[in-house]
Design a protein around this motif. Sequence first.
Motif, PDB file in Angstrom:
ATOM      1  N   LEU A 266       3.029 -42.735  26.378  1.00  0.00           N
ATOM      2  CA  LEU A 266       3.786 -42.496  25.147  1.00  0.00           C
ATOM      3  C   LEU A 266       4.226 -41.038  25.029  1.00  0.00           C
ATOM      4  CD1 LEU A 266       1.875 -44.678  22.544  1.00  0.00           C
ATOM      5  CD2 LEU A 266       4.167 -45.024  23.454  1.00  0.00           C
ATOM      6  N   ALA A 267       3.375 -40.116  25.447  1.00  0.00           N
ATOM      7  CA  ALA A 267       3.741 -38.698  25.401  1.00  0.00           C
ATOM      8  C   ALA A 267       4.907 -38.408  26.345  1.00  0.00           C
ATOM      9  CB  ALA A 267       2.529 -37.830  25.756  1.00  0.00           C
ATOM     10  N   VAL A 268       4.889 -39.011  27.524  1.00  0.00           N
ATOM     11  CA  VAL A 268       5.990 -38.805  28.480  1.00  0.00           C
ATOM     12  C   VAL A 268       7.275 -39.417  27.945  1.00  0.00           C
ATOM     13  CG1 VAL A 268       6.818 -39.465  30.771  1.00  0.00           C
ATOM     14  CG2 VAL A 268       4.529 -38.546  30.495  1.00  0.00           C
ATOM     15  N   LEU A 269       7.196 -40.609  27.350  1.00  0.00           N
ATOM     16  CA  LEU A 269       8.380 -41.241  26.770  1.00  0.00           C
ATOM     17  C   LEU A 269       8.948 -40.410  25.624  1.00  0.00           C
ATOM     18  CD1 LEU A 269       7.493 -45.026  26.750  1.00  0.00           C
ATOM     19  CD2 LEU A 269       9.245 -43.862  28.081  1.00  0.00           C
ATOM     20  N   TRP A 270       8.075 -39.882  24.769  1.00  0.00           N
ATOM     21  CA  TRP A 270       8.533 -39.035  23.662  1.00  0.00           C
ATOM     22  C   TRP A 270       9.201 -37.771  24.202  1.00  0.00           C
ATOM     23  CZ3 TRP A 270       7.376 -34.046  22.209  1.00  0.00           C
ATOM     24  CH2 TRP A 270       7.898 -33.648  20.984  1.00  0.00           C
ATOM     25  N   LEU A 271       8.613 -37.162  25.231  1.00  0.00           N
ATOM     26  CA  LEU A 271       9.168 -35.942  25.808  1.00  0.00           C
ATOM     27  C   LEU A 271      10.534 -36.201  26.428  1.00  0.00           C
ATOM     28  CD1 LEU A 271       8.584 -32.965  26.428  1.00  0.00           C
ATOM     29  CD2 LEU A 271       7.622 -33.699  28.583  1.00  0.00           C
ATOM     30  N   LEU A 272      10.696 -37.313  27.115  1.00  0.00           N
ATOM     31  CA  LEU A 272      11.997 -37.653  27.686  1.00  0.00           C
ATOM     32  C   LEU A 272      13.031 -37.918  26.593  1.00  0.00           C
ATOM     33  CD1 LEU A 272      10.960 -39.920  30.678  1.00  0.00           C
ATOM     34  CD2 LEU A 272      11.865 -37.599  30.773  1.00  0.00           C
ATOM     35  N   GLY A 273      12.626 -38.578  25.542  1.00  0.00           N
ATOM     36  CA  GLY A 273      13.532 -38.830  24.422  1.00  0.00           C
ATOM     37  C   GLY A 273      13.957 -37.551  23.732  1.00  0.00           C
ATOM     38  N   TYR A 274      13.006 -36.630  23.547  1.00  0.00           N
ATOM     39  CA  TYR A 274      13.327 -35.350  22.911  1.00  0.00           C
ATOM     40  C   TYR A 274      14.238 -34.511  23.805  1.00  0.00           C
ATOM     41  CZ  TYR A 274      12.800 -30.956  20.426  1.00  0.00           C
ATOM     42  OH  TYR A 274      13.055 -29.797  19.743  1.00  0.00           O
ATOM     43  N   ALA A 275      14.001 -34.542  25.106  1.00  0.00           N
ATOM     44  CA  ALA A 275      14.875 -33.813  26.031  1.00  0.00           C
ATOM     45  C   ALA A 275      16.284 -34.383  26.006  1.00  0.00           C
ATOM     46  CB  ALA A 275      14.301 -33.867  27.448  1.00  0.00           C
ATOM     47  N   ALA A 276      16.405 -35.700  25.916  1.00  0.00           N
ATOM     48  CA  ALA A 276      17.737 -36.310  25.821  1.00  0.00           C
ATOM     49  C   ALA A 276      18.407 -35.942  24.505  1.00  0.00           C
ATOM     50  CB  ALA A 276      17.622 -37.828  25.958  1.00  0.00           C
ATOM     51  N   ALA A 277      17.655 -35.887  23.436  1.00  0.00           N
ATOM     52  CA  ALA A 277      18.220 -35.505  22.133  1.00  0.00           C
ATOM     53  C   ALA A 277      18.685 -34.051  22.151  1.00  0.00           C
ATOM     54  CB  ALA A 277      17.193 -35.719  21.025  1.00  0.00           C
ATOM     55  N   CYS A 278      17.911 -33.180  22.800  1.00  0.00           N
ATOM     56  CA  CYS A 278      18.305 -31.771  22.886  1.00  0.00           C
ATOM     57  C   CYS A 278      19.531 -31.593  23.766  1.00  0.00           C
ATOM     58  CB  CYS A 278      17.151 -30.923  23.431  1.00  0.00           C
ATOM     59  SG  CYS A 278      15.826 -30.697  22.251  1.00  0.00           S
ATOM     60  N   ALA A 279      19.688 -32.424  24.772  1.00  0.00           N
ATOM     61  CA  ALA A 279      20.870 -32.334  25.638  1.00  0.00           C
ATOM     62  C   ALA A 279      22.104 -32.890  24.935  1.00  0.00           C
ATOM     63  CB  ALA A 279      20.620 -33.082  26.942  1.00  0.00           C
ATOM     64  N   ALA A 280      21.942 -33.985  24.213  1.00  0.00           N
ATOM     65  CA  ALA A 280      23.085 -34.620  23.558  1.00  0.00           C
ATOM     66  C   ALA A 280      23.507 -33.871  22.297  1.00  0.00           C
ATOM     67  CB  ALA A 280      22.743 -36.062  23.211  1.00  0.00           C
ATOM     68  N   ASP A 281      22.551 -33.425  21.516  1.00  0.00           N
ATOM     69  CA  ASP A 281      22.850 -32.741  20.258  1.00  0.00           C
ATOM     70  C   ASP A 281      21.907 -31.549  20.134  1.00  0.00           C
ATOM     71  OD1 ASP A 281      23.893 -32.150  17.784  1.00  0.00           O
ATOM     72  OD2 ASP A 281      22.672 -33.626  16.727  1.00  0.00           O
ATOM     73  N   PRO A 282      22.302 -30.365  20.639  1.00  0.00           N
ATOM     74  CA  PRO A 282      21.381 -29.232  20.662  1.00  0.00           C
ATOM     75  C   PRO A 282      21.107 -28.618  19.296  1.00  0.00           C
ATOM     76  CG  PRO A 282      23.500 -28.580  21.538  1.00  0.00           C
ATOM     77  CD  PRO A 282      23.561 -30.060  21.297  1.00  0.00           C
TER      78      PRO A 282
END
Length: 96
Positions: free
Chosen positions: A27-43
């Motif tokens: 779950l921590a890895v999934l959350w981290l990947l989701g947050y990284a995608a959010a930061c890339a899409a909408d910084p």
Amino acid sequence: MTSLAATATTHLATSVATPIPFLAAALAVLWLLGYAAACAADPFGRCPRCKGHGKTLKPNGRVKRWCRRCDSTGLRLRLGRRLYNYLRRLHRDVTR
């Protein structure tokens, strides 16, 4: 002579591993990947001081003051994007 047969048996509680640490790590890895995608899409995210409005309002609805933290834009750079920019700048400076 003592028999070692009793010590060779395994208990069910000790032989079955609990999946809770594995699930927590997944779950921590999934959350981290989701947050990284959010930061890339909408910084940019909403400014926490003015709640994304760029200003503070009086009770009658008029502007009390403009937000100095976000320069009245209502946006701020996300923490993950700031970390990415720092690491990218560090890599660029080291490789030169």
